[in-house]
Motif scaffolding. Structure first.
Motif, mmCIF file in Angstrom:
data_model
loop_
_atom_site.group_PDB
_atom_site.id
_atom_site.type_symbol
_atom_site.label_atom_id
_atom_site.label_comp_id
_atom_site.label_asym_id
_atom_site.label_seq_id
_atom_site.Cartn_x
_atom_site.Cartn_y
_atom_site.Cartn_z
ATOM 1 N N ASN A 129 20.949 22.997 -37.709
ATOM 2 C CA ASN A 129 21.862 21.864 -37.917
ATOM 3 C C ASN A 129 22.191 21.130 -36.622
ATOM 4 O OD1 ASN A 129 22.129 22.310 -40.716
ATOM 5 N ND2 ASN A 129 23.639 23.922 -40.349
ATOM 6 N N ILE A 130 21.849 21.720 -35.487
ATOM 7 C CA ILE A 130 22.130 21.097 -34.197
ATOM 8 C C ILE A 130 20.969 20.186 -33.832
ATOM 9 C CG2 ILE A 130 22.483 21.509 -31.738
ATOM 10 C CD1 ILE A 130 23.803 24.175 -32.537
ATOM 11 N N ALA A 131 21.289 18.943 -33.489
ATOM 12 C CA ALA A 131 20.237 17.950 -33.251
ATOM 13 C C ALA A 131 20.169 17.446 -31.821
ATOM 14 C CB ALA A 131 20.439 16.760 -34.195
ATOM 15 N N ALA A 132 21.169 17.746 -31.000
ATOM 16 C CA ALA A 132 21.160 17.223 -29.634
ATOM 17 C C ALA A 132 22.171 17.991 -28.790
ATOM 18 C CB ALA A 132 21.494 15.729 -29.621
ATOM 19 N N GLY A 133 22.037 17.858 -27.489
ATOM 20 C CA GLY A 133 22.991 18.516 -26.608
ATOM 21 C C GLY A 133 22.631 18.324 -25.146
ATOM 22 N N GLY A 134 23.345 19.045 -24.305
ATOM 23 C CA GLY A 134 23.110 19.019 -22.868
ATOM 24 C C GLY A 134 23.760 20.246 -22.249
ATOM 25 N N PHE A 135 23.650 20.370 -20.937
ATOM 26 C CA PHE A 135 24.169 21.529 -20.230
ATOM 27 C C PHE A 135 25.385 21.151 -19.389
ATOM 28 C CE2 PHE A 135 19.795 22.426 -21.192
ATOM 29 C CZ PHE A 135 19.765 23.779 -21.457
ATOM 30 N N ARG A 136 26.176 22.146 -19.078
ATOM 31 C CA ARG A 136 27.228 21.928 -18.090
ATOM 32 C C ARG A 136 26.571 21.547 -16.771
ATOM 33 N NH1 ARG A 136 32.023 24.036 -20.122
ATOM 34 N NH2 ARG A 136 31.701 25.378 -21.951
ATOM 35 N N HIS A 137 27.327 20.909 -15.905
ATOM 36 C CA HIS A 137 26.748 20.339 -14.695
ATOM 37 C C HIS A 137 27.499 20.787 -13.448
ATOM 38 C CE1 HIS A 137 26.479 17.193 -11.558
ATOM 39 N NE2 HIS A 137 25.216 17.134 -11.942
ATOM 40 N N ARG A 138 26.744 20.986 -12.386
ATOM 41 C CA ARG A 138 27.347 21.112 -11.061
ATOM 42 C C ARG A 138 26.363 20.595 -10.022
ATOM 43 N NH1 ARG A 138 25.921 25.162 -7.515
ATOM 44 N NH2 ARG A 138 24.722 26.923 -8.343
ATOM 45 N N PHE A 139 26.894 20.216 -8.878
ATOM 46 C CA PHE A 139 26.065 19.745 -7.783
ATOM 47 C C PHE A 139 25.643 20.914 -6.900
ATOM 48 C CE2 PHE A 139 28.450 15.832 -8.763
ATOM 49 C CZ PHE A 139 27.401 14.941 -8.865
ATOM 50 N N SER A 140 24.540 20.733 -6.197
ATOM 51 C CA SER A 140 24.088 21.754 -5.257
ATOM 52 C C SER A 140 25.056 21.845 -4.076
ATOM 53 C CB SER A 140 22.686 21.416 -4.752
ATOM 54 O OG SER A 140 22.690 20.162 -4.061
ATOM 55 N N GLY A 141 25.041 22.998 -3.412
ATOM 56 C CA GLY A 141 25.912 23.199 -2.262
ATOM 57 C C GLY A 141 27.263 23.774 -2.645
ATOM 58 N N ILE A 198 26.201 9.851 -30.940
ATOM 59 C CA ILE A 198 27.410 10.464 -31.503
ATOM 60 C C ILE A 198 27.848 9.805 -32.808
ATOM 61 C CG2 ILE A 198 28.231 11.279 -29.270
ATOM 62 C CD1 ILE A 198 30.144 8.923 -29.152
ATOM 63 N N GLN A 199 27.195 8.703 -33.170
ATOM 64 C CA GLN A 199 27.495 8.093 -34.455
ATOM 65 C C GLN A 199 26.833 8.849 -35.608
ATOM 66 O OE1 GLN A 199 29.712 5.522 -34.612
ATOM 67 N NE2 GLN A 199 29.845 5.847 -32.392
ATOM 68 N N VAL A 200 25.806 9.641 -35.296
ATOM 69 C CA VAL A 200 25.053 10.312 -36.348
ATOM 70 C C VAL A 200 25.052 11.839 -36.217
ATOM 71 C CG1 VAL A 200 23.562 8.331 -36.748
ATOM 72 C CG2 VAL A 200 22.884 10.049 -35.046
ATOM 73 N N THR A 201 25.463 12.369 -35.062
ATOM 74 C CA THR A 201 25.492 13.817 -34.887
ATOM 75 C C THR A 201 26.492 14.166 -33.798
ATOM 76 O OG1 THR A 201 24.104 15.797 -34.578
ATOM 77 C CG2 THR A 201 23.684 13.932 -33.116
ATOM 78 N N GLN A 202 26.784 15.443 -33.639
ATOM 79 C CA GLN A 202 27.703 15.891 -32.596
ATOM 80 C C GLN A 202 26.926 16.726 -31.583
ATOM 81 O OE1 GLN A 202 30.986 18.398 -33.798
ATOM 82 N NE2 GLN A 202 32.185 17.851 -31.993
ATOM 83 N N PRO A 203 26.553 16.134 -30.444
ATOM 84 C CA PRO A 203 25.827 16.894 -29.430
ATOM 85 C C PRO A 203 26.664 18.084 -28.942
ATOM 86 C CG PRO A 203 25.759 14.542 -28.965
ATOM 87 C CD PRO A 203 26.771 14.736 -30.046
ATOM 88 N N ILE A 204 25.984 19.176 -28.635
ATOM 89 C CA ILE A 204 26.691 20.344 -28.136
ATOM 90 C C ILE A 204 26.590 20.414 -26.619
ATOM 91 C CG2 ILE A 204 26.235 21.620 -30.265
ATOM 92 C CD1 ILE A 204 24.207 23.302 -28.596
ATOM 93 N N LEU A 205 27.547 21.084 -26.003
ATOM 94 C CA LEU A 205 27.523 21.331 -24.563
ATOM 95 C C LEU A 205 27.236 22.810 -24.366
ATOM 96 C CD1 LEU A 205 27.948 20.156 -21.716
ATOM 97 C CD2 LEU A 205 30.372 20.805 -21.921
ATOM 98 N N MET A 206 26.094 23.126 -23.777
ATOM 99 C CA MET A 206 25.687 24.513 -23.591
ATOM 100 C C MET A 206 26.601 25.211 -22.589
ATOM 101 S SD MET A 206 22.977 24.633 -25.568
ATOM 102 C CE MET A 206 21.534 25.611 -25.147
ATOM 103 N N GLU A 207 26.664 26.527 -22.679
ATOM 104 C CA GLU A 207 27.502 27.298 -21.765
ATOM 105 C C GLU A 207 26.881 27.400 -20.376
ATOM 106 O OE1 GLU A 207 30.543 28.474 -22.180
ATOM 107 O OE2 GLU A 207 30.582 27.549 -24.173
#
Length: 254
Positions: A129-141, A198-207
């Protein structure tokens, strides 16, 4: 057996390693990793090393925007990379890669961003049922200001579900095509696409967390760069013209 069937189905230009702790009887989908690149000879090797250490079944499509450094040479050193050329611009480059992709998932990876361990297998294991997402983010250093900016950005993403390009956005190919791909615009294509998404699905944010090279923020000034980003987002939200001083954020820094 599954990996042999995958090889027969998708041809020779892909990378596969045995999934860790996964029963071979479970069906494994392929992920198309699409990398837009322009003069990325410094950052690209680490990105590719991290990528090719990932278990799973995936293909890699690098779309070069006219690099004049060793970017193409680095890509050609990997037999499994499909190297394409496109007019410079992340939207056009990523759309060109998506048009060639054969995976069930499309993962758009910036050339200066490192994936977390087992990222691809984690995507493959997501509920249907999950159609999209992305990961948490941090910068190097270890810069504290950059860590704070990433913390605020992750909070923003949890609240809005708008995923930035440097968060390794992933989306099912069928949905990406239905939405028409990234809008043909020179900047902020990630935000514009997610506003449709986001109009058609709810992207998830990975841990787990991706790590983006902090070079631009360091060279241009951390808080100056952050202020420019905030101003640009505010102008987009309010449908106001973006000041030229803010647009300098998008200048290439290598």
């Amino acid at each position: 057996m599954i990996l042999r069937l995958a090889r027969a189905a998708i041809g020779s230009k892909f990378h596969a390693t045995p999934p860790r702790g996964i029963n071979q009887a479970i069906q494994i989908s392929m992920i198309s990793v699409i990398i837009p690149a322009y003069n990325e000879e410094k950052a690209l090797p680490a990105t590719l090393d991290c990528l090719f250490n990932q278990p799973g079944v995936f293909e890699v499509i690098l779309v070069d925007g006219g690099s004049v450094d060793r970017t193409q040479e680095i890509a050609k050193a990997h037999d499994s990379i499909q190297l394409l050329s496109s007019p410079k611009g992340r939207a056009s480059q990523m759309n060109a890669g998506a048009a060639r992709a054969r995976g069930d998932w499309l993962l758009f990876l910036h050339a200066d961003t490192l994936l977390p361990e087992d990222a691809l297998m984690t995507i493959d294991a997501l509920d249907g049922n999950i159609a999209a997402g992305g990961f948490r983010h941090r910068f190097s250093g270890q810069n504290g200001s950059l860590r704070l900016i990433s913390l605020m950005d992750n909070f923003r993403c949890r609240s809005t579900r708008i995923i930035y390009g440097d968060q390794a956005m992933f989306v099912r190919q069928r949905l990406f095509q239905e939405l028409g791909g990234f809008p043909d615009q020179p900047i902020l294509e990630d935000i514009a696409f997610c506003q449709q998404l986001i109009q058609v699905t709810q992207p998830i944010l990975m841990e787990s967390t991706v790590v983006t090279d902090s070079r631009k923020f360091i060279k241009k000034g951390i808080w100056r760069s952050t202020g420019q980003v905030v101003l640009i987002q505010l102008c987009v939200t309010l449908r106001l013209p973006i000041p030229r001083t803010a647009l300098t954020f998008f200048q290439d820094v290598r």
